[in-house]
Design a protein around this motif. Sequence first.
Motif, PDB file in Angstrom:
ATOM      1  N   PRO A  88      36.640  42.288  39.205  1.00 38.55           N
ATOM      2  CA  PRO A  88      37.415  41.088  39.575  1.00 38.55           C
ATOM      3  C   PRO A  88      36.625  40.123  40.460  1.00 38.55           C
ATOM      4  O   PRO A  88      36.443  38.958  40.100  1.00 38.55           O
ATOM      5  CB  PRO A  88      38.626  41.671  40.318  1.00 38.55           C
ATOM      6  CG  PRO A  88      38.771  43.059  39.797  1.00 38.55           C
ATOM      7  CD  PRO A  88      37.384  43.528  39.481  1.00 38.55           C
ATOM      8  N   SER A 116      33.631  38.522  38.728  1.00 38.17           N
ATOM      9  CA  SER A 116      33.944  37.465  37.786  1.00 38.17           C
ATOM     10  C   SER A 116      34.427  36.190  38.487  1.00 38.17           C
ATOM     11  O   SER A 116      34.008  35.093  38.155  1.00 38.17           O
ATOM     12  CB  SER A 116      34.948  38.036  36.778  1.00 38.17           C
ATOM     13  OG  SER A 116      35.958  37.155  36.510  1.00 38.17           O
ATOM     14  N   TYR A 117      35.266  36.352  39.519  1.00 38.84           N
ATOM     15  CA  TYR A 117      35.769  35.148  40.215  1.00 38.84           C
ATOM     16  C   TYR A 117      34.637  34.436  40.956  1.00 38.84           C
ATOM     17  O   TYR A 117      34.529  33.212  40.914  1.00 38.84           O
ATOM     18  CB  TYR A 117      36.889  35.501  41.199  1.00 38.84           C
ATOM     19  CG  TYR A 117      38.023  36.292  40.578  1.00 38.84           C
ATOM     20  CD1 TYR A 117      38.409  36.072  39.250  1.00 38.84           C
ATOM     21  CD2 TYR A 117      38.714  37.257  41.297  1.00 38.84           C
ATOM     22  CE1 TYR A 117      39.427  36.804  38.678  1.00 38.84           C
ATOM     23  CE2 TYR A 117      39.749  37.990  40.733  1.00 38.84           C
ATOM     24  CZ  TYR A 117      40.087  37.765  39.415  1.00 38.84           C
ATOM     25  OH  TYR A 117      41.095  38.489  38.840  1.00 38.84           O
ATOM     26  N   GLU A 151      39.799  28.484  49.106  1.00 42.35           N
ATOM     27  CA  GLU A 151      41.019  29.297  48.974  1.00 42.35           C
ATOM     28  C   GLU A 151      40.788  30.421  47.945  1.00 42.35           C
ATOM     29  O   GLU A 151      41.146  31.580  48.180  1.00 42.35           O
ATOM     30  CB  GLU A 151      42.141  28.376  48.490  1.00 42.35           C
ATOM     31  CG  GLU A 151      43.546  28.853  48.747  1.00 42.35           C
ATOM     32  CD  GLU A 151      44.534  27.816  48.220  1.00 42.35           C
ATOM     33  OE1 GLU A 151      45.250  28.144  47.278  1.00 42.35           O
ATOM     34  OE2 GLU A 151      44.545  26.671  48.731  1.00 42.35           O
ATOM     35  N   ASP A 152      40.181  30.057  46.826  1.00 42.78           N
ATOM     36  CA  ASP A 152      39.925  31.056  45.779  1.00 42.78           C
ATOM     37  C   ASP A 152      38.841  32.047  46.188  1.00 42.78           C
ATOM     38  O   ASP A 152      38.885  33.221  45.815  1.00 42.78           O
ATOM     39  CB  ASP A 152      39.529  30.362  44.462  1.00 42.78           C
ATOM     40  CG  ASP A 152      40.723  29.683  43.788  1.00 42.78           C
ATOM     41  OD1 ASP A 152      41.857  29.899  44.267  1.00 42.78           O
ATOM     42  OD2 ASP A 152      40.519  28.949  42.807  1.00 42.78           O
ATOM     43  N   ASN A 159      40.409  34.596  48.480  1.00 38.33           N
ATOM     44  CA  ASN A 159      41.199  35.497  47.649  1.00 38.33           C
ATOM     45  C   ASN A 159      40.306  36.522  46.940  1.00 38.33           C
ATOM     46  O   ASN A 159      40.596  37.725  46.921  1.00 38.33           O
ATOM     47  CB  ASN A 159      41.979  34.630  46.646  1.00 38.33           C
ATOM     48  CG  ASN A 159      42.698  35.449  45.593  1.00 38.33           C
ATOM     49  OD1 ASN A 159      42.089  35.810  44.592  1.00 38.33           O
ATOM     50  ND2 ASN A 159      43.953  35.745  45.823  1.00 38.33           N
ATOM     51  N   ALA A 160      39.194  36.046  46.403  1.00 40.65           N
ATOM     52  CA  ALA A 160      38.309  36.938  45.638  1.00 40.65           C
ATOM     53  C   ALA A 160      37.561  37.902  46.548  1.00 40.65           C
ATOM     54  O   ALA A 160      37.401  39.080  46.232  1.00 40.65           O
ATOM     55  CB  ALA A 160      37.318  36.103  44.825  1.00 40.65           C
ATOM     56  N   LEU A 189      39.380  40.953  48.309  1.00 46.52           N
ATOM     57  CA  LEU A 189      39.531  42.149  47.465  1.00 46.52           C
ATOM     58  C   LEU A 189      38.449  43.184  47.768  1.00 46.52           C
ATOM     59  O   LEU A 189      38.685  44.394  47.689  1.00 46.52           O
ATOM     60  CB  LEU A 189      39.453  41.773  45.984  1.00 46.52           C
ATOM     61  CG  LEU A 189      40.635  41.046  45.344  1.00 46.52           C
ATOM     62  CD1 LEU A 189      40.328  40.793  43.880  1.00 46.52           C
ATOM     63  CD2 LEU A 189      41.913  41.856  45.482  1.00 46.52           C
ATOM     64  N   GLN A 195      46.331  34.321  40.938  1.00 45.73           N
ATOM     65  CA  GLN A 195      45.883  33.117  41.665  1.00 45.73           C
ATOM     66  C   GLN A 195      44.656  32.495  40.997  1.00 45.73           C
ATOM     67  O   GLN A 195      44.538  31.274  40.914  1.00 45.73           O
ATOM     68  CB  GLN A 195      45.544  33.447  43.124  1.00 45.73           C
ATOM     69  CG  GLN A 195      45.091  32.176  43.863  1.00 45.73           C
ATOM     70  CD  GLN A 195      44.741  32.406  45.322  1.00 45.73           C
ATOM     71  OE1 GLN A 195      45.334  33.245  45.975  1.00 45.73           O
ATOM     72  NE2 GLN A 195      43.784  31.624  45.824  1.00 45.73           N
ATOM     73  N   GLN A 196      43.737  33.337  40.532  1.00 47.94           N
ATOM     74  CA  GLN A 196      42.500  32.800  39.973  1.00 47.94           C
ATOM     75  C   GLN A 196      42.741  32.076  38.646  1.00 47.94           C
ATOM     76  O   GLN A 196      42.014  31.146  38.319  1.00 47.94           O
ATOM     77  CB  GLN A 196      41.470  33.921  39.794  1.00 47.94           C
ATOM     78  CG  GLN A 196      41.082  34.627  41.097  1.00 47.94           C
ATOM     79  CD  GLN A 196      40.128  33.822  41.971  1.00 47.94           C
ATOM     80  OE1 GLN A 196      39.448  32.933  41.493  1.00 47.94           O
ATOM     81  NE2 GLN A 196      40.097  34.127  43.259  1.00 47.94           N
TER      82      GLN A 196
END
Lengths: 528, 252
Positions: free
Chosen positions: A290, A293-294, A345-346, A349-350, A353, B10-11
Amino acid sequence: MITLPQIHNGQALPLQNVPELAVSDFRSLILERVHRGRRISSLFGMPDGDQIMILAVLAHDSQGMLELCRMRVHDRYPALTPDVPQAHWFEREIAEQWGIVPEGHPWLKPIRFHASYVPGRDAWGRDRAMPIEPCVTNYFRVEGEEIHEVAVGPVHAGIIEPGHFRFQCHGENVLHLEIELGYQHRGIERAIRTIADCGLRIADSQCASSSIRNPQSAIRNPRLVHYMETLAGDTTIGHATAYASILEALGDMTPAPRAQALRAIALELERLANHTGDLGALAGDVGFLPTASYCGRLRGDFLNITALLCGNRFGRNLIRPGGARFDPTAPAVDNLLIRLDKTFEDVQNAVDLLWETPSVMSRFEGTGTVSRQDAARLGLVGPAARSAGVDLDVRSDLPWGIYQSHELPSVTFQTGDVAARAYVRWFEIQKSIEFIRDMTAALPDGPVLQEVPGPAQDHVAVALVEGWRGEICHVAVTDEQGQLRHYKITDPSFHNWFGLALALRGQQISDFPLCNKSFNLSYCGHDL
Amino acid sequence: MLRILRARLQQGYRTIRFPEEPPVVPEKYLGRPQWDGGKCQGDCIACIQACPTGALSKSKGAVAIDLGRCLFCTDCTDACPAGAIQFTAEYRLATRTREALVVDNRPYALAKALDEKARKLFGRSLKLRQVSAGGCNACEADINVLNTVGFDLGRFGIQFVASPRHADGLLITGPVPKNMELALKKTYDATPSPKIVIVVGVCAISGGIFEGHPEVNNGAASIVPVDLFVPGCPPHPITILDGLLRLLGRIE
């Protein structure tokens, strides 16, 4: 005691003010200064009559000053490395470029595999008629019945630059890793010397035949900035900024505040893109898809923000001596901020994790540890040093440009492992975001590009920039006409490759990709 | 687990709709340059003198721009007193021959697809071994980007593999330093025939800013035969993708 002249980062001084010491004094002085906490930012040779002048740039981080000294040598001198380990790679470079033998160097081998710059003088007495084959050399070998050797590269399994790695293994355990580079050697420093020597606009083979005279001095040759932008393409802004600062120091000018702010924004964007990409790649190397990839996508989003400023994702054409080539409009700056916030922000989030996933952290923690003492003794820089508790960051220790008035505190960790190198990147991402927000909120008005006066004569200028990998150091020396006499480039990877070798000691060989990624060093920045 | 799923939400879905829809390039993006003969002033050669790589030439009053040498650096547009050279937003740049990279008054010949036999072999599954030979990590980075969710190269059946033995061809970046020449040859020889070669970036095409350095080979074409040229410094990922899809006949 000898007093050395001190200069600020991005300053020039007359070469005659740099004391020329006897060989023994030079040696004892460097020993004494390094013992008292100075760092070797650069140590290089340049021709001086029929001798070679060795010039040292010492960083006095706690005082925010740089110290310079020099000596002249014929063909050999007693090596500093046995007493000052951080000189080891510099002395190998001096031997390779100028055929000077640092006597007593414990591991004197070529680092890039090219012929000496001085015809007929070779530190290893090699026959000039014989081609120099890359990485064909002696390697450190461990002997034993159950010992085996693993050789990797130059061509690697991913989309990555070439280099050669030799592991001495006992089962899965790595006893020693030796890294040999040079496959990326494009002759940049030699080409700059050629431009300086022939004073023509076009380098090398075209030099002799071309009739186009350069209207400007060699140091302002139009090719130079493009060399700087491509000597490590992922550090376009970092190296171009260092080169621009050198010209500005020699011309005794300061770029306009708006230009300085734009340069700093671009430098932090470069850091954001690469740090984000590195965190994603670390996740990929432990099979945590995850975040891998993000972050792969988000890295590109930061590159696209750089492209908002200049049209190029790597910041090509943005930094020019005298300021910046492009000036963003107010709506472009607003757009930049909106996209920065959304991307961050993303990223948050990434990346969160990673810290929340035990299978990731158990692979990161305790892997590829470099001790604080080793990091300091070897002169590691950037996140590799800070993650081992060595608190140095050019932005806060030897600030230049806008960093002089806008503090950006450094981030350190103590554990020196892959986890620490990941954490340092994450905290630096947050600091860079805050910094860009502050910068854009109070972006100064005014011009972005101004004329740089001609370079001062017989001067030496030093410019340090904290690139995303760490300290970038450029040094230029001019002659009595203000023409370029010598130009020296030190990429942070030059200091750090040996740190990666040390990090692998006692590790499982299967952890090499993870350790390698946690340093993510430049091959071409090293090979030049 | 729930956190991972929440993050996934979200992504969101991020893959661009190219080639069905045109790509979004940056506002200031420097794409294919064009020369306006109406504005160019007689025997002025300011652009030619300004070019750091000798990409421009002038004959019979007409300027030609060799994209195989062009750094897309705007030194020529800065130097031109008449504004006769402009970089457009045209991102489609890949060609099948070195000569076709020259922008002059003829129409620009974009890459044509491989012949039918080769398309039958590679059209739906193309495995490439990337060789960086003096690349500065900018081309490499923007090739890597094609593997991200943004471009999702895998949906076209194109994949980068870890061994030349598994590959249908090579994708080469960098001017090919002399120190890297043997490794490139060996990698090429290790790739089973029939095979294709793609060069990405101005360095791999001509040597770029390093052309003429005794330490390099002025690009890959002197070492191996080349099937696709993708110019740029570095090319935008969409330019590389466009070239790959044209070669496979996925874009006409």
